[in-house]
Enzyme design. Structure first.
Site, PDB file in Angstrom:
ATOM      1  N   LYS A  48     -18.527 -46.345  75.229  1.00  0.00           N
ATOM      2  CA  LYS A  48     -17.501 -45.208  75.451  1.00  0.00           C
ATOM      3  C   LYS A  48     -18.025 -44.537  76.828  1.00  0.00           C
ATOM      4  CE  LYS A  48     -13.310 -43.775  75.130  1.00  0.00           C
ATOM      5  NZ  LYS A  48     -12.162 -44.643  75.370  1.00  0.00           N
TER       6      LYS A  48
ATOM      7  N   SER B 142      -7.855 -47.328  75.303  1.00  0.00           N
ATOM      8  CA  SER B 142      -7.996 -46.221  74.544  1.00  0.00           C
ATOM      9  C   SER B 142      -6.799 -45.576  73.811  1.00  0.00           C
ATOM     10  CB  SER B 142      -8.774 -45.057  75.240  1.00  0.00           C
ATOM     11  OG  SER B 142      -9.905 -45.471  75.960  1.00  0.00           O
TER      12      SER B 142
END
Length: 627
Positions: free
Chosen positions: A192, A392
């Protein structure tokens, strides 16, 4: 004297407000006048001109009336669905003698969108109808479209230099340290990487490995498409040894491109116009290079979409944000209302969710997901169609789908979340400012942006992020019929191309929005050939419609919007975008709130214009400092 100055400022403010109101009224009346005459224009024989002087997007941003009045540049954006259906309609339209693809100021698109438009152009070319492309210089994305043309033209003063995906990302850790800002990051997922620009001076090994894999696959797909659509184009030397190719041609890039088969003909716009006139006809009394042209917007308007239908389509495009948002961003409240109103006011038989988003607010993503779940509770089939990207938060809102469609070049995954809070205790210390106060609990005044966070706050926030990640994993596991452990293995915030996502089970099938609509019709026991759709969205406001109509009436030569067509001009333009991005990143650091699910890698693969709001922020800053 102060009273006089204050009164004078008040009068000036009132005067400015009245002028603004008068201008708004004027444009409103002008719009009404134009709209009164806006019956679909009669389409005469000619060449359909697709002058793409801006990016191809899933949903164009709504133009603000104040942006129009400011006199600033408003870049055109071309809606993907309109572009594809226009090309398909032109294929079977006897009035359309050819399609002209003008890519001089093309603003780019995500790989999946480029592929969809290219496929539509190939259908026209295969039908026997000519497709002619022209540009001073082609970008990678522009050439992806041009390769589908029957004839590729280029200005002899231009040239093609193919770059491939990738480039530099700004990292602010050094600057943040100098300013004394403390960026507190709470995240789950070793891939991430959205917060890395604020916490590192370079790319992490994990993020680099993921980006190399993603870019490598997308680049291979691009090269394979060029080889299939234009076999004679020898692109390998220009990709691996561009300096040798250009030097061997004496610095004449256009000549090198012609010799390598990348283009068919070198010529200026007049010569190109003569060629089009041979196919589409032209008035010899007009200046040289004139040909019978069908304007794109007029052709789109002549073939309006149905307003009602059995299948509802909701578009989730752009950054997912809390609250309400205009077209171009996906406001959680706005999108949820579109869905719920559509369910309440229309007798829908199925719902198609079109996603083209890098993510954003988790809270807003969940609000949209719950609205989609309301359709499922009513027994409606839900089909998800992923566009250029669904990463996401874009993947979060896709989890309710009974089946998920994507393209091999769709950017998806990035299943992970984070929170980012900047504090300024060290910054204040540099100028001699300190903080103190009474606290009744460990969380009193926390998170304290002036004094910093404490260990208890950090622990609470990290635990909340881990809980949110577990929820994300759980939603994906239930939707994809996987164990949470397996989802966690392929999640960790990693971004995948659509082909790999299909292999991993994150995507069910390859296909376009039309394929998703056909699947929704079948699941609703409707005939896919006759089923009608309706888009669950707000009708564009008067400012957007006025801007569209004015743009449609402008001559191409007078249009200064979009990136420059020559190489050096484009470099200067892209440098401006870099400054705009830097300002936008500062704004996002200062204003980021709530738990976020966003994709960093996605930004470098889409339209080259970046985030439009970043450009407007740069314009505002430059105006303030007198540049």
């Amino acid at each position: 004297m102060k009273l006089v100055r204050g009164a004078w400022k008040l009068l000036v403010g009132i005067k400015d407000a009245l002028v603004l109101v008068a201008m708004l009224l004027f444009f409103g009346v002008l719009f009404a006048a134009l709209n009164a005459k806006s019956a679909p224009a009669t389409i005469k024989d000619g060449a359909l001109v697709l002058d793409l002087n801006g990016p191809i997007v899933e949903q164009p941003e709504e133009v603000s009336p104040f942006a129009m009045l400011s006199g600033g540049e408003i870049m055109q954006q071309y809606r993907l669905r309109d572009l594809v259906r226009t090309i398909d309609a032109a294929k079977d339209d006897a009035k359309v003698k050819a399609i002209v693809l003008d890519l001089d100021r093309f603003g780019g698109a995500y790989p999946a969108a480029l592929g969809e438009v290219s496929d539509a152009l190939l259908r026209v070319r295969t039908s026997g109808k000519p497709v002619l492309a022209y540009a001073t210089g082609y970008t990678d994305g522009g050439y992806r479209l041009a390769a589908a043309a029957s004839e590729v033209w280029m200005d002899p003063m231009g040239g093609i230099l193919l770059a491939g995906p990738g480039g530099s990302q700004l990292y602010y850790k050094g600057l943040i340290d100098k300013l004394g800002v403390n960026a507190h990051v709470y995240r789950v997922g070793k891939f991430k990487s959205f917060v890395e620009p604020y916490t590192r001076a370079d790319q992490s090994p994990e993020a680099r490995a993921a980006s190399e894999a993603l870019y490598g696959v997308l680049f291979d797909q691009w090269k394979q498409a060029i080889a299939k659509e234009r076999p004679k184009a020898q692109i390998a030397p220009l990709l691996t040894q561009p300096e040798a190719v250009v030097t061997a041609a004496g610095g004449d890039i256009a000549k090198a491109n012609l010799a390598a088969g990348l283009v068919d003909k070198l010529g200026d716009r007049t010569a190109f116009g003569r060629r089009v006139a041979q196919i589409a006809g032209g008035d010899t009394s007009k200046p040289a290079g004139y040909f019978n042209a069908i304007k794109y917007q007029a052709y789109v308007d002549s073939k309006p979409l149905p307003k009602t239908g059995d299948i509802g389509i909701v578009t989730i495009a752009g950054e997912i944000v809390d609250g309400k948002a205009k077209a171009g961003s996906a406001g959680g409240d706005t999108i949820a209302k579109y869905i719920l109103d559509g369910l309440a006011k229309n007798d829908l038989k199925a719902l198609v969710v079109r996603v083209d988003s890098p993510g954003g607010s988790v809270l807003a993503s969940e609000k949209i997901r719950l609205a989609i779940m309301a359709a499922k509770k009513k027994g409606l089939p839900v089909v998800v169609s992923m566009g250029g990207l669904a990463a996401s938060g874009g993947y979060w809102v896709s989890t309710p789908g009974d089946v998920i469609f994507a393209e091999p070049s769709t950017i998806t995954g990035s299943i992970g979340i984070f929170g980012l809070i900047p504090t300024f205790e060290n910054t204040l210390a540099k100028i001699g400012v300190t903080t103190d106060g009474v606290k009744t609990t460990p969380l009193s005044g926390q998170p304290d942006v002036m004094a910093g966070t404490n260990p208890q706050t950090d622990a609470v926030l990290q635990a909340a992020i881990e809980h949110g990640y577990a929820q994300f994993i759980g939603r994906v596991a239930a939707s994809r019929h996987m164990t949470p452990q397996r989802v966690n293995e392929i999640a960790q915030g990693r971004v995948w191309d659509g082909g790999t996502a299909h292999q991993l089970g994150l995507v069910d099938r390859f296909g376009t929005l039309s394929d998703a609509v056909a699947e929704a019709a079948r699941r609703a026991k409707l005939d896919p050939k006759t089923a009608q759709v309706q888009y669950l969205e707000k009708k564009p406001g008067w400012a957007a419609e006025l801007a569209k109509q004015l743009a449609a009436r402008d001559d191409k030569d007078d249009d200064a919007s979009g990136p420059p067509s020559d190489a050096f001009g484009r470099i200067a333009w892209e440098r401006r975008q870099l400054f705009a991005q830097a300002l936008g990143d500062v704004k996002r650091l200062a204003t980021s709130g709530g738990v976020q699910a966003r994709c960093l890698e996605c930004a470098g693969l889409g339209p080259v214009g970046g985030v439009a709001s970043d450009g407007r922020l740069l314009d505002l800053v430059l105006a303030k400092i007198g540049l």
